[in-house]
Scaffold this motif. Structure first.
Motif, mmCIF file in Angstrom:
data_model
loop_
_atom_site.group_PDB
_atom_site.id
_atom_site.type_symbol
_atom_site.label_atom_id
_atom_site.label_comp_id
_atom_site.label_asym_id
_atom_site.label_seq_id
_atom_site.Cartn_x
_atom_site.Cartn_y
_atom_site.Cartn_z
ATOM 1 N N ILE A 1 10.350 -28.633 5.289
ATOM 2 C CA ILE A 1 10.427 -27.997 3.975
ATOM 3 C C ILE A 1 10.269 -26.486 4.084
ATOM 4 O O ILE A 1 11.024 -25.724 3.459
ATOM 5 N N LEU A 2 9.312 -26.039 4.903
ATOM 6 C CA LEU A 2 9.003 -24.606 4.987
ATOM 7 C C LEU A 2 9.623 -23.922 6.195
ATOM 8 O O LEU A 2 9.573 -22.698 6.292
ATOM 9 N N GLY A 3 10.176 -24.690 7.118
ATOM 10 C CA GLY A 3 10.840 -24.094 8.262
ATOM 11 C C GLY A 3 9.928 -23.906 9.461
ATOM 12 O O GLY A 3 8.769 -24.328 9.484
ATOM 13 N N SER A 4 10.439 -23.209 10.480
ATOM 14 C CA SER A 4 9.734 -23.043 11.752
ATOM 15 C C SER A 4 8.489 -22.187 11.621
ATOM 16 O O SER A 4 7.700 -22.083 12.563
ATOM 17 N N TRP A 5 8.291 -21.569 10.472
ATOM 18 C CA TRP A 5 7.080 -20.804 10.196
ATOM 19 C C TRP A 5 5.837 -21.689 10.365
ATOM 20 O O TRP A 5 4.778 -21.226 10.794
ATOM 21 N N VAL A 6 5.973 -22.985 10.043
ATOM 22 C CA VAL A 6 4.857 -23.913 10.133
ATOM 23 C C VAL A 6 4.865 -24.556 11.510
ATOM 24 O O VAL A 6 5.821 -25.225 11.902
ATOM 25 N N MET A 7 3.781 -24.320 12.231
ATOM 26 C CA MET A 7 3.676 -24.843 13.585
ATOM 27 C C MET A 7 2.218 -25.188 13.869
ATOM 28 O O MET A 7 1.305 -24.506 13.407
ATOM 29 N N PHE A 8 2.019 -26.271 14.636
ATOM 30 C CA PHE A 8 0.679 -26.645 15.058
ATOM 31 C C PHE A 8 0.636 -26.693 16.576
ATOM 32 O O PHE A 8 1.665 -26.672 17.246
ATOM 33 N N TYR A 9 -0.582 -26.776 17.100
ATOM 34 C CA TYR A 9 -0.736 -26.732 18.560
ATOM 35 C C TYR A 9 0.026 -27.853 19.247
ATOM 36 O O TYR A 9 0.658 -27.653 20.281
ATOM 37 N N ASP A 10 -0.020 -29.063 18.659
ATOM 38 C CA ASP A 10 0.700 -30.169 19.278
ATOM 39 C C ASP A 10 1.999 -30.433 18.530
ATOM 40 O O ASP A 10 2.063 -30.375 17.304
ATOM 41 N N ASN A 11 3.022 -30.732 19.288
ATOM 42 C CA ASN A 11 4.355 -30.919 18.724
ATOM 43 C C ASN A 11 4.436 -32.122 17.793
ATOM 44 O O ASN A 11 5.220 -32.134 16.851
ATOM 45 N N HIS A 12 3.614 -33.141 18.060
ATOM 46 C CA HIS A 12 3.658 -34.341 17.224
ATOM 47 C C HIS A 12 3.288 -33.991 15.785
ATOM 48 O O HIS A 12 3.950 -34.451 14.841
ATOM 49 N N LEU B 1 -2.665 -21.412 11.547
ATOM 50 C CA LEU B 1 -2.899 -22.859 11.604
ATOM 51 C C LEU B 1 -2.395 -23.484 12.903
ATOM 52 O O LEU B 1 -2.790 -24.605 13.247
ATOM 53 N N LYS B 2 -1.544 -22.782 13.626
ATOM 54 C CA LYS B 2 -1.095 -23.327 14.910
ATOM 55 C C LYS B 2 -2.256 -23.442 15.893
ATOM 56 O O LYS B 2 -2.170 -24.148 16.890
ATOM 57 N N TYR B 3 -3.379 -22.752 15.562
ATOM 58 C CA TYR B 3 -4.568 -22.833 16.407
ATOM 59 C C TYR B 3 -5.743 -23.495 15.680
ATOM 60 O O TYR B 3 -6.887 -23.387 16.104
#
Length: 576
Positions: free
Chosen positions: A114-125, A163-165
């Motif tokens: 919905i928000l695109g690649s801007w949203v990322m977390f440490y684990d890909n799952h 939030l990726k961290y």
């Protein structure tokens, strides 16, 4: 401003006559009034608000006590109290409305889609799968990062980037963990779906159609009425009115905590949910099928998540009032054998809790200002229990002359559930073990952001975090350990109010590089309820989880190595 408590039952009862909406019998109203006076006396509550609904009608709404200590405003049924996490059922309903009109997205659509690649977390799952359902059901596994909104540590967009961290406390979808901080993403999704702010969309699609016309948001610009209960905590046993602006940082997670409503408005909200999504004019604001989706449980709640996680169950209380699992915004449990849905929350100086039993068409809401203690949670729960019993049976299961003892027993039960790690006591010392310059400098946590430790002209260390957190650091006899004392300002209460004093001193533990005996990092436990964030002079970007990508030629690339180079470039930029 601190003023003395006045708890004279006769004086409190005078407020019951003022501006009351009541369809209870005279006997029932008198019993309720006496009960509320006892709860307020035992729990030392300056002001409270109550709403009861039954069979499609408002049975009772009222406010009690002094809602605004400095101005002496008497609370009434139109006085607004802040809901904290009680906001989340409103946000879930808004999402249901927006999704019902959207063909591209559902509750299960990943946030990153919905928000695109801007949203990322440490684990890909998580990056590929975390969705709205995960956030509202509290199953993301991330910490709550409590100090970030409290101190206004960063804006919405930096928080989302950080939030990726975000610290992982549990595996994805493994267990319930309160993580209101993730509502920063919910708000962005709402902006994307509705092309406007959360506040405006909530008013347009939900509040206005229901007839809730005077909401107050923690964003002070939205505050258009003085009929508002200001936050209060105890200081030396007396109520201390903390500034409303001290809660401004919760704007960053408005969709999860920022709504304040009166008893009258909460009665409308309870009826809306009990009447299948219709307003008082019988107009369908939200389709029944879409509303019913919000009550489906998705994550079981366990006691190890905190003393408030499961409610009260036999034999610790005569009749169980349980909170068993998280739905989309609500908490499903049972009372007297009936499926019961509750929600509530707390902010500094506020408590709220509301309950509905759809099978019996009854609902109760309670809110008050005061300490966020175990006794406060016992009090807010007991008010809901009393209200449900009044509507179901006309009388509670307990003796109203024994309210204080029942609350004490409930409080003791909560205290037993709370895990406290034993630690050696620390005592203030006249001087630190090192030169103060050794501790000064900039420290960073990849999720929580930056703190700055400086030495002032008075030879004191100060820890500054966000735009409002400023602490004097008092040395102790324990090497490299300091006690934090909030300076006068918006967060002064955070280390001085009675509730926080009882939790023990806020400490900062400096860590040393053994090789050269140099201060390398500082650990601050009270910044998060689930973990102890460590802020470091030398930030290390963690290696992401490997994720193989198939190229067109058939060869594979390990994205971990690619991202590692990218992170090293970022690290060099930070260091420069």
């Amino acid at each position: 401003m601190a003023v003395g408590f006045i708890f004279i039952v006769g004086l409190i009862n005078l407020s019951f006559i003022h501006n009351v909406n009541c369809r209870l019998s005279q006997t029932e109203a008198t019993r309720l009034n006496y009960f509320m006076s006892e709860v307020m006396r035992c729990a030392r509550l300056p002001a409270a608000s109550v709403a009861l609904v039954s069979n499609g009608e408002v049975a009772y709404t009222n406010g009690y006590g002094t809602a605004n200590q400095p101005e002496g405003l008497q609370a009434g049924r139109e006085t607004a109290f802040c809901l904290g996490s009680g906001t989340q059922t409103f946000t879930a309903t808004l999402l249901a409305k927006l999704l019902s009109n959207n063909k591209n997205y559902t509750w299960d659509t990943p946030i990153s889609k919905i928000l695109g690649s801007w949203v990322m977390f440490y684990d890909n799952h998580r990056t590929k799968n975390l969705n709205l359902k995960d956030i509202l059901a509290m199953r993301t596994g991330f910490s709550n990062m409590d100090m970030v909104p409290l101190s206004r540590a960063m804006g919405r967009y930096r928080l989302i980037s950080n939030l990726k961290y975000a610290p992982e406390i549990a595996k994805f979808r493994e267990k319930y963990l309160q993580s209101d901080i993730m509502f920063v993403l919910v708000e962005e999704v709402i902006r994307e779906l509705g092309s406007d702010t959360w506040e405006k969309l909530l008013k347009r699609h939900i509040l206005d159609p229901i007839g809730i016309t005077q909401p107050i948001f923690l964003n002070v610009k939205e505050r258009q009425t003085n009929n508002f209960a200001g936050p209060v905590l105890s200081y030396n046993g007396n109520p201390y009115a903390i500034p409303f602006t001290s809660l401004k940082g919760f704007d960053v997670i408005s969709a999860g905590s920022a709504l304040c409503l009166s008893a009258d408005d909460m009665a409308k909200w309870l009826l809306f949910n009990l009447e299948g999504g219709k307003n008082s004019d019988e107009r369908q604001v939200l389709g029944t099928a879409h509303l019913e989706q919000l009550f489906e449980p998705w994550m079981f709640r366990t006691e190890d998540a905190g003393p408030r996680s499961r409610g009260f169950e036999q034999p610790n209380i005569q009749v169980s009032y349980s909170r068993d699992s998280n739905t989309l915004g609500w908490i499903k449990g049972h009372y007297r054998g009936y499926p019961t849905y509750t929600q509530g929350g707390n902010l500094p100086g506020y408590e709220s809790l509301y309950s509905i039993i759809p099978g019996r068409a009854v609902g109760v809401h309670a809110a008050f200002v005061g300490d966020n203690s175990h006794k406060a949670y016992a009090a807010i729960s007991l008010i809901n229990i009393f209200g449900l019993d009044m509507l179901l049976h006309g009388a509670p299961w307990f003796d109203t002359n024994n309210v204080c003892k029942i609350m004490e027993d409930m409080t003791a039960h909560l205290s037993k559930l709370e895990e406290k790690n034993a630690s050696n006591p620390v005592h203030k010392a006249p001087d630190a073990q090192r030169e103060l310059d050794a501790y000064a400098g900039d420290f960073r946590h990849l999720a929580f952001g930056d703190i700055k430790i400086v030495k002032n002209e008075s030879e004191y260390l100060h820890l500054k975090y966000g735009s409002v957190a400023d602490y004097i650091m008092r040395p102790t006899y324990t090497p490299d350990v300091f006690i934090l004392e909030a300076k006068p300002g918006p967060l002064w209460y955070s280390t001085h109010a009675d509730f926080y004093q009882q939790k023990g001193p806020y400490l900062a533990y400096f860590n040393v590089l053994e090789a050269d005996d140099v201060i390398d990092s500082v650990r601050i436990p009270h910044f998060d309820r689930y973990m102890d964030p460590v802020f470091s002079r030398r930030v290390k970007i963690p290696e992401p989880e490997p994720d193989e990508v198939i190229c067109e030629s058939g060869s594979t690339i390990n994205t971990a190595s690619v991202l590692s180079v990218t992170f090293m470039l970022i690290l060099n930029m930070v260091a420069s």
